[in-house]
Scaffold this motif. Structure first.
Motif, PDB file in Angstrom:
ATOM      1  N   ASP A  59       0.887  -1.168   0.000  1.00 38.37           N
ATOM      2  CA  ASP A  59       0.000   0.000   0.000  1.00 38.37           C
ATOM      3  C   ASP A  59       0.920   1.211   0.000  1.00 38.37           C
ATOM      4  O   ASP A  59       1.546   1.539   1.003  1.00 38.37           O
ATOM      5  N   LYS A  77       1.422   3.944   2.798  1.00 41.44           N
ATOM      6  CA  LYS A  77       1.856   3.662   4.167  1.00 41.44           C
ATOM      7  C   LYS A  77       3.325   3.259   4.188  1.00 41.44           C
ATOM      8  O   LYS A  77       3.841   2.693   3.228  1.00 41.44           O
ATOM      9  N   TYR A 122      -0.413  -5.814   9.206  1.00 40.04           N
ATOM     10  CA  TYR A 122      -0.359  -7.244   8.894  1.00 40.04           C
ATOM     11  C   TYR A 122      -0.351  -8.093  10.165  1.00 40.04           C
ATOM     12  O   TYR A 122      -1.020  -9.125  10.259  1.00 40.04           O
ATOM     13  N   ARG A 141       2.735  -0.922   7.513  1.00 40.30           N
ATOM     14  CA  ARG A 141       2.182  -2.099   6.854  1.00 40.30           C
ATOM     15  C   ARG A 141       2.455  -3.370   7.658  1.00 40.30           C
ATOM     16  O   ARG A 141       1.616  -4.267   7.721  1.00 40.30           O
TER      17      ARG A 141
END
Length: 443
Positions: free
Chosen positions: A292, A295, A304, A300
């Protein structure tokens, strides 16, 4: 003159070597020390007619047979993978063997042949396994001899940093084989709690911790070792409702290590593609879903894993350099090997650093209808980055056991673990003379 052959002269062998050398003149020993590199022993052994060091290749059959054949007792401080090879040669040539490592199946199955030859292969006689067995069995027998019934036994050990050298956010540095640290806990942990069998798969292991307090040294988190169940029978605790053996770390370590596990960075089962041209940032990226672009990498990872980007766990992970453009620089590497390379300089013992061993036994037992609790704790501090607490607690019980063996005071034959009074009593007594002392508290 009795001849001792020590195979392996790494960091964990330093105190063992000093113990053997200091006793050689008194007891008439000759000590031979073999390893892939022995230049660090030159100054120590210079002018000593009762000791020698030599370059040793365990896979060189002719050299292995010649050196083992000339010894009365062999001590193996080599990586555990080589112990079966050493053991088979000791059996063939009729030589006693002493190690600090767990008994692998390949050696366990040699027991009848070893016993038939009147030999002793004494294993699990270091720290953990080793001192944990010695000290636990002494207490178990004391409780049983006064009529007590043990209902719970928990035992934890950790190799950590002394408070004055605890100067990184993980509160940890390498005092033994870094690879073993990176791979610690893989598999499924098994134990019993209140009569119910418990299983913790590796991906969940570092989430499941218990916090303990050790007087004068603060808090520690414990996580379960792979197999606590297999020690019920050797310890004489077949019907015990609760039994757990585990490892200690400072609070925060396990929670941050869990992030590395979830990312897959402790995986040793496959090789990375072209790691020589990857950075650690690239490695972390490869473990995440498609990027993404709005970010940061840290954000990220947080999303996650399911953590806040400013969490303490991610602060520790970021400190390692995993989010940086640092080259991995290995031609061939698993994720675990790449992680080990990153952590070794970060967790290296510096000049003057002192480590710390902490061991904790917790018993619950019933005596004459009354429930009682017994806690036994051990804290050993290292002298410096060479004469570490780890080297003391691994090496001293080995050295004492070799002395007892050469004096004919160990009667057990075959593949032996030190659970008997004729082993734990003299070894623990001499360990106390070296400052390895347990403190007990009963309630």
């Amino acid at each position: 003159m009795k001849k001792i052959l020590l195979l392996g002269a790494g960091r964990s062998a330093t105190v063992l070597i000093h113990y053997l050398l200091s006793n050689a003149k008194t007891f008439g020993w000759h000590l031979s020390i073999g390893d892939v590199s022995v230049h660090h022993l030159e100054a120590l052994l210079q002018g000593n007619t009762q000791a020698r060091a030599f370059v040793f290749d365990v896979q060189d059959e002719a050299q292995r047979r010649a050196e083992i054949g000339g010894a009365d007792v062999v001590i193996s401080m080599l990586p555990a993978m080589f112990h079966p090879l050493v053991a088979e040669t000791c059996l063939a040539l009729g030589k006693h063997l002493v190690t600090a490592s767990y008994v692998p199946p390949q050696i366990k199955e040699l027991h009848p042949q070893v016993a038939a030859k009147g030999l002793t292969f004494l294993m699990e006689c270091g720290l953990d396994p080793g001192i944990d067995h010695l000290s636990a069995m002494r207490l178990i027998h004391q409780i049983q001899q006064k009529g007590g019934t043990i209902t719970s036994f928990k035992s934890f050990t950790g190799g950590l940093m002394a408070p004055e050298s605890d100067n990184n956010p993980w509160h940890y540095k390498f005092t033994w084989n870094p690879r073993n640290v990176v791979l610690a806990g893989q598999g499924t942990a098994k134990y019993i709690e209140n009569g119910t069998y418990k299983y913790i798969p590796y991906p969940q292991l570092f989430r499941r911790t218990e916090t303990f307090q050790v007087d004068g040294f603060g808090a520690f988190d414990g996580y379960a070792n792979r197999d606590s169940l297999s020690y019920r029978e050797p310890y004489g605790l077949q019907g015990i409702p609760t039994m757990l053996r585990g490892t200690l770390r400072r609070p925060g370590y396990c929670q941050a290590w869990q992030v590395l596990v979830q990312l897959g960075l402790t995986d040793d089962s496959y090789f990375l593609e072209d790691p020589a041209h990857l950075t650690y940032r690239d490695l972390v990226e490869s473990c995440l879903p498609a990027a993404d672009t709005g970010k940061s990498l840290k954000e990220r990872v947080a999303a996650y894993i399911g953590l806040a980007a400013d969490s303490e766990e991610l602060r520790l992970v970021e400190w390692t350099g995993l989010f940086d453009d640092l080259p991995i620089g290995l031609e061939k590497a698993t994720p675990a090997q790449a992680l080990e390379k990153l952590l070794v300089p970060k967790w290296k013992l510096n000049a003057g650093d002192k480590d710390m061993i902490v061991m904790l036994h917790q018993f619950e037992y019933e005596l004459q209808g009354e429930k009682r609790n017994l806690t036994s704790s051990l804290v050993v501090l290292g002298d410096d980055e060479v004469h570490t607490a780890m080297a003391k607690t691994v090496g001293l019980p080995l050295g004492i056991a070799v002395k007892l063996l050469l004096q004919g005071k160990i009667q057990a034959k075959g593949v032996v673990v030190p659970l008997q009074p004729d082993l734990y009593e003299p070894i623990l007594e001499e360990l106390e003379q070296h400052g390895v002392c347990f403190t007990e508290r009963e309630e």
